[in-house]
Design an enzyme around this catalytic site. Sequence first.
Site, PDB file in Angstrom:
ATOM      1  N   SER A 145       0.833  -1.204   0.000  1.00 27.40           N
ATOM      2  CA  SER A 145       0.000   0.000   0.000  1.00 27.40           C
ATOM      3  C   SER A 145       0.872   1.260   0.000  1.00 27.40           C
ATOM      4  CB  SER A 145      -0.956  -0.059   1.188  1.00 27.40           C
ATOM      5  OG  SER A 145      -1.975   0.878   1.037  1.00 27.40           O
ATOM      6  N   ASP A 221     -10.146  -5.616  -2.979  1.00 23.05           N
ATOM      7  CA  ASP A 221      -9.501  -4.623  -2.110  1.00 23.05           C
ATOM      8  C   ASP A 221     -10.414  -3.396  -1.994  1.00 23.05           C
ATOM      9  OD1 ASP A 221      -7.861  -2.443  -1.233  1.00 23.05           O
ATOM     10  OD2 ASP A 221      -6.080  -3.489  -1.943  1.00 23.05           O
ATOM     11  N   HIS A 254      -7.476  -5.972   1.103  1.00 21.68           N
ATOM     12  CA  HIS A 254      -6.279  -5.151   1.330  1.00 21.68           C
ATOM     13  C   HIS A 254      -5.450  -5.635   2.527  1.00 21.68           C
ATOM     14  CE1 HIS A 254      -4.100  -1.451   0.407  1.00 21.68           C
ATOM     15  NE2 HIS A 254      -4.098  -1.088   1.680  1.00 21.68           N
TER      16      HIS A 254
END
Length: 276
Positions: A145, A221, A254
């Site tokens: 991320s 996600d 995620h």
Amino acid sequence: MQRIESHACFGGTQEVWQHESGTLGCTMKFGVYVPPHARERDCPVLYWLSGLTCTEQNFITKAGAQRHAAEHGLILVVPDTSPRGVGVPDAEGYDLGIGASFYLNATQAPWDSHFRMHDYIVHELPGLIETHFPTNDGCAISGHSMGGHGALVLALRNPGHYRSVSAFSPIVAPSQVPWGQKAFATYLGDDREAWREWDACALIANARERLPLLVDQGDADEFLTVQLQPERLQAACAAAGHPLTLRLQPGYDHSYYFIASFIGEHIAHHARALSA
Ligand SMILES: N[C@@H](CCC(=O)N[C@@H](CS)C(=O)NCC(=O)O)C(=O)O
């Protein structure tokens, strides 16, 4: 430098160290996994950059990476995600300030005196690792991320420094998405030209090294469409002829469950590059 945790793990040790960082002007912690091979020979290093809200603990406790690092003989180095502690500025919200450095060198007050994570990860931390651990001269970088953005940008900005780079669910175009726009406006100011120096999609056009990118992205996600937009990376790589393996993984979100599912493949990928 002081070791504050040490745990036997897959024949090696999972450690946490603390030190005074001259670059960041505060006390920093980082995790190091030392594989069993390190008793007999020098090992290459994989740097891992975590995402928003993380410390050095998230990856070492949740990703299950040690089993794979032990198998391949890689040292894993896992820094914190920002400067932290007494005197370090912070802001409202999980996506700015402490835990949200975006791995850049800030130019705007009051951030510029501490938020210099690029220099910390590329210069100060490797110096400490080479002094205190049995390393050879190979290193690679990966992250998740905001840390996936960090891995891509640090590799693109420092040709020759890393033998391989990969990312999970990275922010690929921070100048174009809300997380990145908020952070860049705060740390770098309003001049969008300056933002391009810290944006993977912008850096790819003029990259001096065409180091292949390996990116895994879950299609479930929750941040995919607003914050991550991997299609922008695909377009930038296609336009520049930059090698990219982008894998859209069906059903994954995620979280660290996603990272745990594919970290073995990423570590094998880095081990191949580091032994070549
Ligand atoms: N919903 C999260 C947003 C931040 C987030 O998802 N952070 C990711 C990286 S961008 C993470 O790794 N969180 C810590 C974890 O899952 O252990 C929160 O507010 O804490």
